[in-house]
Structures are given as structure tokens and as C-alpha cells.
Design a protein around this motif. Structure first.
Motif, PDB file in Angstrom:
ATOM      1  N   CYS A 260      -0.014  13.895  -5.912  1.00 48.96           N
ATOM      2  CA  CYS A 260      -0.489  13.410  -4.425  1.00 48.96           C
ATOM      3  C   CYS A 260      -0.813  14.624  -3.629  1.00 48.96           C
ATOM      4  N   SER A 261      -1.501  14.548  -2.740  1.00 50.53           N
ATOM      5  CA  SER A 261      -1.997  15.500  -1.781  1.00 50.53           C
ATOM      6  C   SER A 261      -0.859  15.684  -0.892  1.00 50.53           C
ATOM      7  N   ARG A 262      -0.671  16.886  -0.292  1.00 53.94           N
ATOM      8  CA  ARG A 262       0.255  17.172   0.749  1.00 53.94           C
ATOM      9  C   ARG A 262       0.179  16.537   1.992  1.00 53.94           C
ATOM     10  N   GLY A 263       1.335  16.180   2.439  1.00 51.29           N
ATOM     11  CA  GLY A 263       1.350  15.504   3.655  1.00 51.29           C
ATOM     12  C   GLY A 263       2.372  15.331   4.490  1.00 51.29           C
ATOM     13  N   HIS A 264       2.935  14.684   5.524  1.00 53.17           N
ATOM     14  CA  HIS A 264       4.013  14.618   6.536  1.00 53.17           C
ATOM     15  C   HIS A 264       4.328  12.992   6.568  1.00 53.17           C
ATOM     16  N   PHE A 265       5.400  12.696   6.798  1.00 55.93           N
ATOM     17  CA  PHE A 265       5.707  11.328   6.864  1.00 55.93           C
ATOM     18  C   PHE A 265       6.755  11.356   8.197  1.00 55.93           C
TER      19      PHE A 265
ATOM     20  N   TYR B 113      19.557   7.136   6.908  1.00 55.16           N
ATOM     21  CA  TYR B 113      20.695   6.780   6.102  1.00 55.16           C
ATOM     22  C   TYR B 113      20.384   6.408   4.675  1.00 55.16           C
ATOM     23  N   ASN B 114      19.018   6.270   4.374  1.00 56.79           N
ATOM     24  CA  ASN B 114      18.503   5.706   3.123  1.00 56.79           C
ATOM     25  C   ASN B 114      17.283   6.564   2.744  1.00 56.79           C
ATOM     26  N   PRO B 115      17.697   8.122   2.396  1.00 49.96           N
ATOM     27  CA  PRO B 115      16.401   9.055   2.361  1.00 49.96           C
ATOM     28  C   PRO B 115      15.436   8.424   1.414  1.00 49.96           C
ATOM     29  N   GLY B 116      15.710   7.779   0.488  1.00 47.53           N
ATOM     30  CA  GLY B 116      14.823   6.861  -0.467  1.00 47.53           C
ATOM     31  C   GLY B 116      13.542   6.346   0.113  1.00 47.53           C
ATOM     32  N   SER B 117      14.103   5.717   1.337  1.00 48.75           N
ATOM     33  CA  SER B 117      12.761   5.018   1.947  1.00 48.75           C
ATOM     34  C   SER B 117      11.815   5.960   2.492  1.00 48.75           C
ATOM     35  N   PHE B 118      11.966   7.238   2.592  1.00 51.42           N
ATOM     36  CA  PHE B 118      10.660   8.001   2.951  1.00 51.42           C
ATOM     37  C   PHE B 118       9.935   8.344   1.711  1.00 51.42           C
ATOM     38  N   CYS B 119      10.384   8.383   0.476  1.00 56.68           N
ATOM     39  CA  CYS B 119       9.606   8.676  -0.576  1.00 56.68           C
ATOM     40  C   CYS B 119       8.752   7.316  -0.917  1.00 56.68           C
ATOM     41  N   SER B 120       9.568   5.981  -0.812  1.00 50.30           N
ATOM     42  CA  SER B 120       8.731   4.894  -0.948  1.00 50.30           C
ATOM     43  C   SER B 120       7.565   4.685  -0.205  1.00 50.30           C
ATOM     44  N   GLU B 121       7.903   5.193   0.910  1.00 51.40           N
ATOM     45  CA  GLU B 121       6.895   4.952   2.207  1.00 51.40           C
ATOM     46  C   GLU B 121       5.554   5.789   2.011  1.00 51.40           C
ATOM     47  N   TYR B 122       6.164   7.291   1.627  1.00 52.61           N
ATOM     48  CA  TYR B 122       5.040   8.175   1.444  1.00 52.61           C
ATOM     49  C   TYR B 122       3.984   7.513   0.154  1.00 52.61           C
ATOM     50  N   PHE B 123       4.739   7.082  -0.752  1.00 57.02           N
ATOM     51  CA  PHE B 123       3.718   6.931  -1.837  1.00 57.02           C
ATOM     52  C   PHE B 123       3.013   5.317  -1.662  1.00 57.02           C
ATOM     53  N   TYR B 124       3.480   4.601  -0.898  1.00 61.55           N
ATOM     54  CA  TYR B 124       2.761   3.506  -0.429  1.00 61.55           C
ATOM     55  C   TYR B 124       1.619   3.781   0.345  1.00 61.55           C
ATOM     56  N   ILE B 125       1.748   4.752   1.526  1.00 67.68           N
ATOM     57  CA  ILE B 125       0.709   5.221   2.191  1.00 67.68           C
ATOM     58  C   ILE B 125      -0.228   5.904   1.413  1.00 67.68           C
ATOM     59  N   LYS B 126      -0.126   6.804   0.286  1.00 63.86           N
ATOM     60  CA  LYS B 126      -0.912   7.702  -0.494  1.00 63.86           C
ATOM     61  C   LYS B 126      -1.466   6.633  -1.801  1.00 63.86           C
TER      62      LYS B 126
END
Length: 106
Positions: A75-80, A89-102
């Protein structure tokens, strides 16, 4: 939980069930890190599970999980950014959202 991988290797995992929370411990199916190895391997994985109570079998069964190796993706670099405090409280949600956006790096 017992897993026999396509390459013949075996992995076993046991977790206790908390009847008050109606939940067992978690099984690491695929994460590989410095302190963990995954239960599943590439190819066909024959899984046998058994639920016990006071060392007596209550329920058991088998299933097969297929794990296919795909090409690497980058994936390209980016910020969320999130204004939802629950994300803390659920840091894994950041990864899920990032991959969804990308679009899952397709």
C-alpha cells in the motif's frame, strides 16, 4: 484445537472457557510475530476441535481450512485520523479502516 498442516506439521492449542463471560481465550490462526506462531499454514489444514467439561468430551468435530498464498501487495503510505475514542480501545480497527480506504492495496 489440533491442526495438521499440508506439510505434515502439527500444532495444538488449548484455551479455557469463561462461563460468566461466555467466551474462551483467542486462537491465533494467522499472526506471526516474535512471540507467536500461527496455527494455520499454507495449503490444506485439517482442524479437530473438542470441547470438554471436567475432562469429559462434550462436543467435537473436524473441518478443513484452505490457506492460499497470494502475491505480495504494498500500500502507498498514508495517514488515518479518527475522532472516535473507541478506536483507542481497539487499535486493530485502524488497520481495517486503512486497508478498506486503500481498497486492500489492489
Amino acid at each position: 484445537l489440533a491442526c495438521v498442516r499440508e506439510d505434515g506439521s502439527k500444532k495444538d492449542k488449548t484455551e479455557k472457557f469463561n462461563s460468566k463471560k461466555r467466551k474462551s481465550g483467542e486462537f491465533n490462526l494467522w499472526v506471526r510475530s516474535l512471540f507467536q506462531s500461527p496455527l494455520l499454514g499454507y495449503g490444506s489444514n485439517k482442524i479437530h476441535y473438542e470441547l470438554t467439561k471436567e475432562d469429559k468430551s462434550v462436543l467435537s468435530g473436524d473441518f478443513t481450512a484452505q490457506v492460499h498464498k497470494n502475491d505480495s501487495r504494498e500500500c502507498s503510505r498514508g495517514h488515518f485520523y479518527s475522532s472516535n475514542l473507541n478506536d483507542c480501545y481497539n487499535p486493530g480497527s485502524f488497520c481495517s479502516e486503512y486497508f478498506y480506504i486503500k481498497n486492500y492495496c489492489k
